[in-house]
Design a protein around this motif. Structure first.
Motif, PDB file in Angstrom:
ATOM      1  N   HIS A  12       8.545   6.544  -5.686  1.00  0.00           N
ATOM      2  CA  HIS A  12       9.644   7.264  -5.027  1.00  0.00           C
ATOM      3  C   HIS A  12       9.361   7.535  -3.545  1.00  0.00           C
ATOM      4  CE1 HIS A  12      11.381   7.864  -8.976  1.00  0.00           C
ATOM      5  NE2 HIS A  12      10.201   8.294  -9.387  1.00  0.00           N
ATOM      6  N   PRO A  13       9.087   6.483  -2.759  1.00  0.00           N
ATOM      7  CA  PRO A  13       8.771   6.695  -1.343  1.00  0.00           C
ATOM      8  C   PRO A  13      10.001   7.159  -0.557  1.00  0.00           C
ATOM      9  CG  PRO A  13       9.038   4.361  -1.774  1.00  0.00           C
ATOM     10  CD  PRO A  13       9.098   5.064  -3.114  1.00  0.00           C
ATOM     11  N   GLY A  42       0.846  -1.182   0.000  1.00  0.00           N
ATOM     12  CA  GLY A  42       0.000   0.000   0.000  1.00  0.00           C
ATOM     13  C   GLY A  42       0.875   1.223   0.000  1.00  0.00           C
ATOM     14  N   VAL A  43       0.412   2.269  -0.662  1.00  0.00           N
ATOM     15  CA  VAL A  43       1.200   3.496  -0.770  1.00  0.00           C
ATOM     16  C   VAL A  43       0.300   4.682  -0.408  1.00  0.00           C
ATOM     17  CG1 VAL A  43       2.692   4.894  -2.244  1.00  0.00           C
ATOM     18  CG2 VAL A  43       2.476   2.441  -2.685  1.00  0.00           C
ATOM     19  N   ILE A  44       0.789   5.517   0.513  1.00  0.00           N
ATOM     20  CA  ILE A  44       0.066   6.721   0.908  1.00  0.00           C
ATOM     21  C   ILE A  44       1.020   7.907   0.865  1.00  0.00           C
ATOM     22  CG2 ILE A  44      -1.657   5.557   2.354  1.00  0.00           C
ATOM     23  CD1 ILE A  44       0.047   6.372   4.797  1.00  0.00           C
ATOM     24  N   GLU A  45       0.426   9.099   0.836  1.00  0.00           N
ATOM     25  CA  GLU A  45       1.216  10.324   0.868  1.00  0.00           C
ATOM     26  C   GLU A  45       0.653  11.221   1.970  1.00  0.00           C
ATOM     27  OE1 GLU A  45       2.936  13.763  -2.111  1.00  0.00           O
ATOM     28  OE2 GLU A  45       1.169  12.641  -2.729  1.00  0.00           O
ATOM     29  N   LEU A  46       1.538  11.800   2.742  1.00  0.00           N
ATOM     30  CA  LEU A  46       1.149  12.773   3.763  1.00  0.00           C
ATOM     31  C   LEU A  46       1.267  14.162   3.150  1.00  0.00           C
ATOM     32  CD1 LEU A  46       0.361  13.436   6.685  1.00  0.00           C
ATOM     33  CD2 LEU A  46       2.805  13.451   7.223  1.00  0.00           C
ATOM     34  N   VAL A  47       0.114  14.848   3.039  1.00  0.00           N
ATOM     35  CA  VAL A  47       0.075  16.182   2.449  1.00  0.00           C
ATOM     36  C   VAL A  47      -0.654  17.107   3.420  1.00  0.00           C
ATOM     37  CG1 VAL A  47      -0.705  17.566   0.486  1.00  0.00           C
ATOM     38  CG2 VAL A  47      -0.020  15.188   0.124  1.00  0.00           C
ATOM     39  N   ASN A  48       0.050  18.081   3.954  1.00  0.00           N
ATOM     40  CA  ASN A  48      -0.554  19.052   4.874  1.00  0.00           C
ATOM     41  C   ASN A  48      -1.348  18.376   5.995  1.00  0.00           C
ATOM     42  OD1 ASN A  48       0.478  21.246   3.397  1.00  0.00           O
ATOM     43  ND2 ASN A  48      -1.254  21.186   2.013  1.00  0.00           N
ATOM     44  N   HIS A  49      -0.748  17.407   6.643  1.00  0.00           N
ATOM     45  CA  HIS A  49      -1.347  16.677   7.764  1.00  0.00           C
ATOM     46  C   HIS A  49      -2.555  15.817   7.359  1.00  0.00           C
ATOM     47  CE1 HIS A  49       1.328  18.792  10.464  1.00  0.00           C
ATOM     48  NE2 HIS A  49       0.952  19.916   9.902  1.00  0.00           N
ATOM     49  N   HIS A  50      -2.713  15.545   6.075  1.00  0.00           N
ATOM     50  CA  HIS A  50      -3.777  14.669   5.592  1.00  0.00           C
ATOM     51  C   HIS A  50      -3.153  13.527   4.803  1.00  0.00           C
ATOM     52  CE1 HIS A  50      -5.996  18.415   6.305  1.00  0.00           C
ATOM     53  NE2 HIS A  50      -7.032  17.626   6.519  1.00  0.00           N
ATOM     54  N   LEU A  51      -3.745  12.332   4.947  1.00  0.00           N
ATOM     55  CA  LEU A  51      -3.255  11.179   4.207  1.00  0.00           C
ATOM     56  C   LEU A  51      -3.993  11.059   2.882  1.00  0.00           C
ATOM     57  CD1 LEU A  51      -2.992   8.533   7.062  1.00  0.00           C
ATOM     58  CD2 LEU A  51      -1.160   9.880   6.021  1.00  0.00           C
ATOM     59  N   LYS A  52      -3.235  10.781   1.841  1.00  0.00           N
ATOM     60  CA  LYS A  52      -3.792  10.625   0.504  1.00  0.00           C
ATOM     61  C   LYS A  52      -3.426   9.229  -0.002  1.00  0.00           C
ATOM     62  CE  LYS A  52      -3.342  12.488  -4.164  1.00  0.00           C
ATOM     63  NZ  LYS A  52      -2.608  13.447  -5.006  1.00  0.00           N
ATOM     64  N   TYR A  53      -4.430   8.459  -0.410  1.00  0.00           N
ATOM     65  CA  TYR A  53      -4.221   7.120  -0.954  1.00  0.00           C
ATOM     66  C   TYR A  53      -3.621   7.227  -2.352  1.00  0.00           C
ATOM     67  CZ  TYR A  53      -5.502   2.710  -3.222  1.00  0.00           C
ATOM     68  OH  TYR A  53      -5.486   1.536  -3.924  1.00  0.00           O
ATOM     69  N   LEU A  54      -2.523   6.502  -2.590  1.00  0.00           N
ATOM     70  CA  LEU A  54      -1.895   6.504  -3.913  1.00  0.00           C
ATOM     71  C   LEU A  54      -2.055   5.168  -4.634  1.00  0.00           C
ATOM     72  CD1 LEU A  54       1.438   8.431  -3.224  1.00  0.00           C
ATOM     73  CD2 LEU A  54      -0.740   9.324  -4.074  1.00  0.00           C
ATOM     74  N   GLY A  55      -2.114   4.082  -3.890  1.00  0.00           N
ATOM     75  CA  GLY A  55      -2.261   2.792  -4.560  1.00  0.00           C
ATOM     76  C   GLY A  55      -2.047   1.637  -3.617  1.00  0.00           C
ATOM     77  N   SER A  56      -2.480   0.469  -4.052  1.00  0.00           N
ATOM     78  CA  SER A  56      -2.280  -0.767  -3.288  1.00  0.00           C
ATOM     79  C   SER A  56      -2.467  -1.942  -4.228  1.00  0.00           C
ATOM     80  CB  SER A  56      -3.276  -0.859  -2.122  1.00  0.00           C
ATOM     81  OG  SER A  56      -4.602  -0.869  -2.620  1.00  0.00           O
ATOM     82  N   GLY A  57      -2.032  -3.110  -3.768  1.00  0.00           N
ATOM     83  CA  GLY A  57      -2.182  -4.301  -4.589  1.00  0.00           C
ATOM     84  C   GLY A  57      -1.347  -5.436  -4.064  1.00  0.00           C
ATOM     85  N   CYS A  58      -1.129  -6.405  -4.937  1.00  0.00           N
ATOM     86  CA  CYS A  58      -0.370  -7.600  -4.583  1.00  0.00           C
ATOM     87  C   CYS A  58       0.640  -7.927  -5.663  1.00  0.00           C
ATOM     88  CB  CYS A  58      -1.301  -8.800  -4.426  1.00  0.00           C
ATOM     89  SG  CYS A  58      -2.449  -8.667  -3.065  1.00  0.00           S
TER      90      CYS A  58
END
Length: 67
Positions: free
Chosen positions: A59-60, A16-32
């Protein structure tokens, strides 16, 4: 900051991939990453290649891996 989480498995590895933007989490993707059955060494190579592709795509800055 982009964070990738990995749930390792020898046949199916989840991510799973998330991004922290201005104290909010944004979903970027997930899978197997599914590698099927067979010898362990070739499966580990496929998992390595799959995770490497995810790193190149997103680019985490941080990675978390479940025990």
């Amino acid at each position: 900051m982009i964070v990738i989480g990995i749930d390792p498995g020898s046949r199916i590895t989840g991510y799973g991939v998330i991004e922290l933007v201005n104290h909010h989490l944004k979903y970027l993707g997930s899978g197997c990453i599914s590698v099927g059955r067979g010898e362990l060494a070739p499966r580990l190579k496929l998992i390595f290649d799959g995770v490497s592709e995810l790193i190149a795509q997103y680019h985490p800055q941080v990675m978390a891996v479940e025990e």
